[in-house]
Design an enzyme around this catalytic site. Sequence first.
Site, short mmCIF file in Angstrom:
data_model
loop_
_atom_site.label_atom_id
_atom_site.label_comp_id
_atom_site.label_asym_id
_atom_site.label_seq_id
_atom_site.Cartn_x
_atom_site.Cartn_y
_atom_site.Cartn_z
CG HIS A 1 9.43 -16.78 57.99
ND1 HIS A 1 9.83 -18.10 58.04
CD2 HIS A 1 10.03 -16.20 59.06
CE1 HIS A 1 10.59 -18.30 59.07
NE2 HIS A 1 10.75 -17.16 59.72
C1 T46 Z 1 14.43 -17.59 61.59
C2 T46 Z 1 15.10 -18.91 61.49
C3 T46 Z 1 16.52 -18.89 61.92
C4 T46 Z 1 7.39 -24.00 66.49
O1 T46 Z 1 6.46 -24.78 66.77
N1 T46 Z 1 7.97 -23.27 67.49
C5 T46 Z 1 8.99 -22.39 67.24
O2 T46 Z 1 9.50 -21.74 68.17
C6 T46 Z 1 9.44 -22.23 65.88
C7 T46 Z 1 10.56 -21.27 65.51
C8 T46 Z 1 8.84 -22.98 64.90
N2 T46 Z 1 7.83 -23.85 65.21
C9 T46 Z 1 7.22 -24.65 64.13
C10 T46 Z 1 6.47 -23.81 63.10
C11 T46 Z 1 6.67 -24.58 61.81
O3 T46 Z 1 5.68 -25.57 61.69
O4 T46 Z 1 8.27 -25.31 63.40
C12 T46 Z 1 8.02 -25.28 62.00
C13 T46 Z 1 9.15 -24.58 61.26
O5 T46 Z 1 9.21 -23.24 61.74
P1 T46 Z 1 9.78 -21.99 60.88
O6 T46 Z 1 9.05 -21.93 59.58
O7 T46 Z 1 9.75 -20.79 61.76
O8 T46 Z 1 11.28 -22.47 60.65
P2 T46 Z 1 12.49 -21.80 59.93
O9 T46 Z 1 13.67 -22.64 60.26
O10 T46 Z 1 12.20 -21.60 58.49
O11 T46 Z 1 12.70 -20.33 60.57
C14 T46 Z 1 13.08 -20.11 61.93
C15 T46 Z 1 12.50 -18.80 62.48
O12 T46 Z 1 11.11 -18.78 62.42
C16 T46 Z 1 13.00 -17.61 61.73
O13 T46 Z 1 12.54 -16.43 62.29
O14 T46 Z 1 15.05 -16.56 61.41
O15 T46 Z 1 14.46 -19.98 62.14
#
Ligand code: T46
Length: 144
Positions: free
Chosen positions: A49
Amino acid sequence: MDFEILDLRKIGGDEGFLVPIEENGDIPFAIKRVYYIYGTPSDVVRGRHAHKNQHQLLFCPIGQCDFILDDGREKTTLRLDSPDRGLYIKGVLWREFTNFSADCVVMVLSSECYDENDYIRNYDDFLQYTAHLSHNPQPQGNRP
Ligand code: T46
């Protein structure tokens, strides 16, 4: 591409090290959120993303992983493997991260609180969004 590698301030020596990170001093933005990622199997690809309006500092205080950044024109791969070197992402970049060591912890400091509306989770939407941005640059005050 709109990112930088930041060497973090490291204090110490023979008795170990301490890395302080203060907003608007050690890093060029105010921190609204901290989160970390751990226990990720090596071959999993996370991320996939971009964020529309968010500055982030990412680093591995423990272990390593690969970060693939993409601005819609080119891609670059960076290895995050040091507790005192961070990846500062300030632009709208598609990111994927993978090749996690078993002990990997990815620490993220963010300029914004969590907001699903800030995500672009579809790659074609990302390409459209960045094409639009390059024709209509955001005014400076819009970015954190
Ligand atoms: C990036 C990498 C390093 C939350 O509820 N709160 C939060 O602060 C975050 C970051 C996520 N979430 C929930 C949203 C999704 O349902 O946790 C789930 C996984 O989140 P996300 O798709 O953002 O996870 P990653 O590990 O793919 O990505 C994250 C960051 O979003 C991204 O910007 O660089 O970590």
